[in-house]
Design a protein around this motif. Structure first.
Motif, PDB file in Angstrom:
ATOM      1  N   PHE A   1      -0.446   3.277  -6.144  1.00 50.67           N
ATOM      2  CA  PHE A   1      -0.974   2.024  -5.620  1.00 50.67           C
ATOM      3  C   PHE A   1       0.030   0.888  -5.812  1.00 50.67           C
ATOM      4  N   ASN A   2      -0.006  -0.077  -4.889  1.00 53.25           N
ATOM      5  CA  ASN A   2       0.706  -1.327  -5.124  1.00 53.25           C
ATOM      6  C   ASN A   2       0.186  -1.946  -6.409  1.00 53.25           C
ATOM      7  N   ASP A   3       1.085  -2.473  -7.225  1.00 61.01           N
ATOM      8  CA  ASP A   3       0.670  -3.096  -8.478  1.00 61.01           C
ATOM      9  C   ASP A   3       0.002  -4.427  -8.159  1.00 61.01           C
ATOM     10  N   PRO A   4      -1.272  -4.609  -8.494  1.00 63.69           N
ATOM     11  CA  PRO A   4      -1.966  -5.839  -8.130  1.00 63.69           C
ATOM     12  C   PRO A   4      -1.511  -7.021  -8.970  1.00 63.69           C
ATOM     13  N   LEU A   5      -1.751  -8.212  -8.463  1.00 65.56           N
ATOM     14  CA  LEU A   5      -1.519  -9.426  -9.225  1.00 65.56           C
ATOM     15  C   LEU A   5      -2.525  -9.492 -10.369  1.00 65.56           C
ATOM     16  N   PRO A   6      -2.268 -10.337 -11.388  1.00 71.84           N
ATOM     17  CA  PRO A   6      -3.207 -10.422 -12.512  1.00 71.84           C
ATOM     18  C   PRO A   6      -4.646 -10.722 -12.097  1.00 71.84           C
ATOM     19  N   SER A   7      -4.815 -11.387 -10.964  1.00 70.77           N
ATOM     20  CA  SER A   7      -6.160 -11.713 -10.507  1.00 70.77           C
ATOM     21  C   SER A   7      -6.838 -10.536  -9.802  1.00 70.77           C
ATOM     22  N   ASN A   8      -6.130  -9.389  -9.709  1.00 64.84           N
ATOM     23  CA  ASN A   8      -6.679  -8.183  -9.086  1.00 64.84           C
ATOM     24  C   ASN A   8      -7.212  -8.433  -7.676  1.00 64.84           C
ATOM     25  N   PRO A   9      -6.338  -8.845  -6.744  1.00 66.80           N
ATOM     26  CA  PRO A   9      -6.813  -9.014  -5.372  1.00 66.80           C
ATOM     27  C   PRO A   9      -7.266  -7.673  -4.809  1.00 66.80           C
ATOM     28  N   GLU A  10      -8.290  -7.722  -3.971  1.00 67.32           N
ATOM     29  CA  GLU A  10      -8.815  -6.486  -3.399  1.00 67.32           C
ATOM     30  C   GLU A  10      -8.647  -6.510  -1.878  1.00 67.32           C
ATOM     31  N   PRO A  11      -8.531  -5.358  -1.239  1.00 64.69           N
ATOM     32  CA  PRO A  11      -8.456  -4.050  -1.886  1.00 64.69           C
ATOM     33  C   PRO A  11      -7.079  -3.779  -2.458  1.00 64.69           C
ATOM     34  N   ILE A  12      -7.036  -2.882  -3.453  1.00 68.12           N
ATOM     35  CA  ILE A  12      -5.763  -2.384  -3.953  1.00 68.12           C
ATOM     36  C   ILE A  12      -5.401  -1.168  -3.107  1.00 68.12           C
ATOM     37  N   VAL A  13      -4.260  -1.239  -2.457  1.00 72.07           N
ATOM     38  CA  VAL A  13      -3.896  -0.259  -1.436  1.00 72.07           C
ATOM     39  C   VAL A  13      -2.885   0.739  -1.987  1.00 72.07           C
ATOM     40  N   GLY A  14      -3.064   2.008  -1.655  1.00 69.33           N
ATOM     41  CA  GLY A  14      -2.124   3.022  -2.110  1.00 69.33           C
ATOM     42  C   GLY A  14      -2.119   4.232  -1.197  1.00 69.33           C
ATOM     43  N   LEU A  15      -1.465   5.280  -1.674  1.00 69.06           N
ATOM     44  CA  LEU A  15      -1.406   6.559  -0.965  1.00 69.06           C
ATOM     45  C   LEU A  15      -1.909   7.662  -1.887  1.00 69.06           C
ATOM     46  N   TRP A  16      -2.599   8.636  -1.310  1.00 70.64           N
ATOM     47  CA  TRP A  16      -2.991   9.817  -2.061  1.00 70.64           C
ATOM     48  C   TRP A  16      -2.231  11.019  -1.527  1.00 70.64           C
ATOM     49  N   LEU A  17      -1.977  11.983  -2.409  1.00 66.70           N
ATOM     50  CA  LEU A  17      -1.309  13.219  -2.036  1.00 66.70           C
ATOM     51  C   LEU A  17      -2.008  14.362  -2.744  1.00 66.70           C
ATOM     52  N   SER A  18      -2.484  15.322  -1.970  1.00 68.47           N
ATOM     53  CA  SER A  18      -3.176  16.467  -2.550  1.00 68.47           C
ATOM     54  C   SER A  18      -3.316  17.536  -1.473  1.00 68.47           C
TER      55      SER A  18
ATOM     56  N   CYS B   1      -5.164  22.542   2.984  1.00 66.99           N
ATOM     57  CA  CYS B   1      -3.841  22.252   3.527  1.00 66.99           C
ATOM     58  C   CYS B   1      -3.251  21.047   2.797  1.00 66.99           C
ATOM     59  N   PRO B   2      -1.934  21.041   2.499  1.00 65.31           N
ATOM     60  CA  PRO B   2      -1.320  19.850   1.914  1.00 65.31           C
ATOM     61  C   PRO B   2      -1.562  18.640   2.819  1.00 65.31           C
ATOM     62  N   ALA B   3      -1.982  17.521   2.219  1.00 65.93           N
ATOM     63  CA  ALA B   3      -2.351  16.353   3.016  1.00 65.93           C
ATOM     64  C   ALA B   3      -2.090  15.075   2.225  1.00 65.93           C
ATOM     65  N   ALA B   4      -2.004  13.958   2.953  1.00 68.62           N
ATOM     66  CA  ALA B   4      -1.777  12.649   2.326  1.00 68.62           C
ATOM     67  C   ALA B   4      -2.385  11.584   3.214  1.00 68.62           C
ATOM     68  N   GLY B   5      -2.606  10.404   2.650  1.00 64.11           N
ATOM     69  CA  GLY B   5      -3.156   9.314   3.442  1.00 64.11           C
ATOM     70  C   GLY B   5      -3.301   8.044   2.643  1.00 64.11           C
ATOM     71  N   VAL B   6      -3.815   7.028   3.303  1.00 59.67           N
ATOM     72  CA  VAL B   6      -4.058   5.735   2.675  1.00 59.67           C
ATOM     73  C   VAL B   6      -5.329   5.819   1.828  1.00 59.67           C
ATOM     74  N   THR B   7      -5.326   5.153   0.687  1.00 62.27           N
ATOM     75  CA  THR B   7      -6.508   5.068  -0.165  1.00 62.27           C
ATOM     76  C   THR B   7      -6.673   3.629  -0.625  1.00 62.27           C
ATOM     77  N   LEU B   8      -7.913   3.220  -0.844  1.00 61.03           N
ATOM     78  CA  LEU B   8      -8.226   1.853  -1.250  1.00 61.03           C
ATOM     79  C   LEU B   8      -9.084   1.865  -2.504  1.00 61.03           C
ATOM     80  N   LEU B   9      -8.847   0.896  -3.386  1.00 59.04           N
ATOM     81  CA  LEU B   9      -9.697   0.672  -4.552  1.00 59.04           C
ATOM     82  C   LEU B   9     -10.346  -0.701  -4.434  1.00 59.04           C
ATOM     83  N   THR B  10     -11.657  -0.753  -4.643  1.00 59.71           N
ATOM     84  CA  THR B  10     -12.391  -2.015  -4.641  1.00 59.71           C
ATOM     85  C   THR B  10     -13.426  -1.977  -5.760  1.00 59.71           C
ATOM     86  N   ARG B  11     -13.791  -3.153  -6.259  1.00 60.23           N
ATOM     87  CA  ARG B  11     -14.810  -3.215  -7.301  1.00 60.23           C
ATOM     88  C   ARG B  11     -16.196  -2.936  -6.729  1.00 60.23           C
TER      89      ARG B  11
END
Length: 201
Positions: free
Chosen positions: A127-144, A150-160
């Motif tokens: 994930f992108n390292d969020p600012l101290p104020s934790n702006p949302e969503p926190i955006v990243g990539l998953w790989l599994s 099948c091997p796959a990857a994509g965008v993933t989001l974290l929200t409170r």
């Protein structure tokens, strides 16, 4: 030598203090490093708490929305421990869905690596390292691997707070640089079909 014997017998505390002082002085750097390590290890991490995760994956070759619940807290085996339940497990309880555990580390980004408890299945998220104020969503990539193994990857989001399906779909598409929300390697069967369908020269 009598004076030395008398001095040792009369002033044992002085010798003990001197010996302890020498030992502490020689090991002061190590004590400081150990204390610093403990302070850093138990200092609250800004990502601690409950998070909702969403991503796209594949099931039977079709793209579908996936969801998870993350708990991030200080750990014993790991400095920052992570547990993840997919939404089916969270709603239906034990015996349903997927259950992961692992750790959170940092290397310019937030790196989460977890393993499914009941079968060999590892997921890595960056994930992108969020600012101290934790702006949302926190955006990243998953790989599994996807549900078709099948091997796959994509965008993933974290929200409170949990996103609706419409919000999740819109944000996943917005943060994807390629216009798709997930990618995977073609299954081996598809590749064999492709080879058979290729015209001969």
């Amino acid at each position: 030598m009598a004076w030395l014997e008398s001095f040792v017998l009369d002033e044992p505390n002085w010798l003990i203090v001197t010996a302890l002082g020498a030992v502490l002085g020689a090991t002061a750097q190590w004590w400081w490093l150990a204390a610093r390590h403990l302070l850093v290890r138990w200092k609250p991490h800004r990502m601690q708490g409950e998070w909702h995760e969403c991503h796209y994956t594949f099931r039977y070759g079709r793209e579908e929305l996936g969801r998870g619940r993350l708990t991030i807290k200080k750990g014993l085996l790991h400095r920052v421990a992570v547990t993840i339940y997919d939404e089916e497990r969270h709603v239906k309880g034990k015996g349903h869905g997927l259950d992961y555990s692992g750790e959170l580390t940092g290397e310019d980004h937030i790196l989460i690596s977890v393993r499914e408890r009941n079968h060999p299945h590892t997921v890595v998220m960056r994930f992108n390292d969020p600012l101290p104020s934790n702006p949302e969503p926190i955006v990243g990539l998953w790989l599994s691997e996807d549900h078709d193994r099948c091997p796959a990857a994509g965008v993933t989001l974290l929200t409170r707070d949990r996103l609706s399906d419409e919000q999740a779909c819109a944000l996943l598409r917005r943060h994807s640089a390629i216009g798709r929300r997930a990618l995977r390697i073609k299954p081996h069967a598809d590749l064999k079909e492709g080879r058979r369908a290729r015209p001969t020269e």
